[in-house]
Design an enzyme around this catalytic site. Structure first.
Site, PDB file in Angstrom:
ATOM      1  N   LYS A 242       0.852  -1.093  -0.011  1.00  0.00           N
ATOM      2  CA  LYS A 242      -0.148  -0.071   0.110  1.00  0.00           C
ATOM      3  C   LYS A 242       0.791   1.144   0.091  1.00  0.00           C
ATOM      4  CE  LYS A 242      -3.589   2.338   2.636  1.00  0.00           C
ATOM      5  NZ  LYS A 242      -4.546   2.044   3.866  1.00  0.00           N
TER       6      LYS A 242
ATOM      7  N   ARG B  48     -10.682  10.059   2.124  1.00  0.00           N
ATOM      8  CA  ARG B  48     -10.566  10.523   3.359  1.00  0.00           C
ATOM      9  C   ARG B  48     -11.833  11.461   3.677  1.00  0.00           C
ATOM     10  NH1 ARG B  48      -3.925  11.109   3.238  1.00  0.00           N
ATOM     11  NH2 ARG B  48      -3.633   8.808   3.133  1.00  0.00           N
TER      12      ARG B  48
ATOM     13  N   LYS C   3      -2.281  -1.608  -3.798  1.00  0.00           N
ATOM     14  CA  LYS C   3      -2.898  -0.310  -3.732  1.00  0.00           C
ATOM     15  C   LYS C   3      -2.165   0.796  -3.560  1.00  0.00           C
ATOM     16  CE  LYS C   3      -5.935   1.742  -0.404  1.00  0.00           C
ATOM     17  NZ  LYS C   3      -6.637   1.868   0.897  1.00  0.00           N
TER      18      LYS C   3
HETATM   19  C1  PBG Z   1      -7.518   3.418   5.703  1.00  0.00           C
HETATM   20  C2  PBG Z   1      -7.612   3.114   4.266  1.00  0.00           C
HETATM   21  C3  PBG Z   1      -7.609   4.267   3.608  1.00  0.00           C
HETATM   22  C4  PBG Z   1      -7.741   3.652   2.190  1.00  0.00           C
HETATM   23  C5  PBG Z   1      -8.249   2.501   2.432  1.00  0.00           C
HETATM   24  N1  PBG Z   1      -8.229   2.080   3.719  1.00  0.00           N
HETATM   25  C6  PBG Z   1      -6.959   5.420   3.609  1.00  0.00           C
HETATM   26  C7  PBG Z   1      -5.627   5.821   3.835  1.00  0.00           C
HETATM   27  O1  PBG Z   1      -4.895   4.909   3.836  1.00  0.00           O
HETATM   28  O2  PBG Z   1      -5.293   6.963   4.051  1.00  0.00           O
HETATM   29  C8  PBG Z   1      -8.019   4.346   0.688  1.00  0.00           C
HETATM   30  C9  PBG Z   1      -9.203   3.913  -0.167  1.00  0.00           C
HETATM   31  C10 PBG Z   1      -9.523   4.758  -1.260  1.00  0.00           C
HETATM   32  O3  PBG Z   1      -8.647   5.780  -1.300  1.00  0.00           O
HETATM   33  O4  PBG Z   1     -10.289   4.249  -1.911  1.00  0.00           O
HETATM   34  N2  PBG Z   1      -6.285   2.832   6.106  1.00  0.00           N
END
Ligand code: PBG
Length: 330
Positions: free
Chosen positions: A202, A212, A255
């Site tokens: 990620k 967010r 991701k």
């Molecule tokens: C939380 C999380 C995030 C996303 C999924 N789980 C946000 C982040 O890491 O700030 C992002 C998903 C998206 O942008 O569609 N840890």
């Protein structure tokens, strides 16, 4: 090959539409898609997220309706994100057996039984008042996410979700050792059969912006660069995936998706395990915004993007386009 008399004519296989279909290498089906859903306390809630048209924050009752409609369209897997009524420094409310995601899991299970696959996101950023993905400390000399103090909480969150009916748990915090901690916690609580989908690679990405807003989880100071990956790195993704698999991950995730197709391909080639890709909020928002202006053909572009993610090696895709795609493919 004699250029004036080509015996090799790739176009032979493109001439007849049914031949094109016969030789098509990559398929896209609603069964490959996982729809992310946002749930918050209340009743009758249907808050559309401005930067993610067609995506809503639901309360448990409207969530049931939304999942019912998605099932009708042929979708069957759902990722759940919770937005709690209160937040604190350690995200305690994430562990409550009557927490918002726990309620959503129970309610959906009661309504739909085995017809739905429920995959809660396991993280604390939606539950902490500072928006970081766990507990903070100054152990390293500056205020930062405390890895090892967060691990037992993460395991407890997963066990609580397992008790509420989760089919798969999906830790997204990018903490070192999170998969092992969760695996132990689940096994000890009697959930050794429950798979872990690890957000293994990620990236610290600008593409999470709209999410967010949806999850009300932006970091209140700093960013996530001390735990999420540098977009410039690729070997490091393989290392992260290798570690998660060694710790017991059953499925791994890359991701975001579109700007990281090379990572998806490397992971698939190297490990040959089920790979998920998260087509994230910013990727979705770009398509929606351009389509709203009439600058691109939304249907064509969306199907092309998702097919490309599958072609790169993803077995499954988390995407906010899932409902539209299921409708188009149906
Ligand atoms: C939380 C999380 C995030 C996303 C999924 N789980 C946000 C982040 O890491 O700030 C992002 C998903 C998206 O942008 O569609 N840890």
């Amino acid at each position: 090959m004699n250029p004036s008399f080509p015996s090799h004519r790739p176009r032979r296989l493109r001439h007849h539409p049914l031949v094109r279909q016969l030789v098509r290498e990559t398929t896209l089906s609603p069964h490959d898609l996982i729809l992310p859903l946002f749930v918050r306390p209340g009743q009758g809630v249907r808050n559309e997220i401005a930067s993610m048209p067609g995506t809503y924050q639901f309360s448990p009752d409207t969530l049931v309706e939304a999942v019912g409609e998605a099932l009708e369209l042929g979708l069957q897997a759902f990722m759940l994100f919770g937005i709690p009524a209160t937040k604190d420094a350690t995200g305690e409310v994430a562990l409550a057996d009557n927490g918002i995601v726990q309620q959503a899991l129970q309610t959906l299970r009661r309504h739909y039984g085995e017809r739905v696959l429920l995959i809660p996101d396991e993280c604390f950023c939606e539950y902490t008042n500072h928006g970081h993905c766990g507990v903070l400390s100054e152990q390293t000399g500056r205020l930062d996410l405390d890895n090892d103090a967060t691990l037992p909480k993460l395991a407890a969150q997963c066990v609580s979700h397992a008790r509420a009916g989760a089919d798969i748990v999906a830790p997204s915090g990018m903490l070192d050792g999170m998969v092992q901690a969760i695996r132990r916690g689940l096994d000890e609580a009697g959930f050794s059969h429950l798979p872990i989908l690890a957000y293994s690679a990620k990236y610290a990405s600008g593409f999470y912006g709209p999410f967010r807003d949806a999850a009300e989880s932006p970091p209140q100071f700093g960013d996530r660069s001390t735990y999420q990956m540098d977009p410039a790195n690729s070997d490091e993704a393989l290392k992260e995936v290798a570690l998660d698999l060694a710790e017991g991950a059953d499925l791994v995730m890359v991701k975001p998706a579109l700007a990281y197709l090379d990572i998806i391909r490397r992971v698939k080639d190297r490990f040959a395990v089920p790979v998920a890709a998260y087509n994230v909020s910013g990727e979705f928002a770009m398509v929606k915004a351009a389509a709203a202006k009439g600058w691109i053909d939304e249907r064509r572009v969306t199907l092309e993007i998702l097919t490309s993610i599958r072609r790169a090696g993803a077995d499954m895709i988390l995407t906010y386009h899932a409902r539209d795609v299921a409708r188009w493919l149906g």
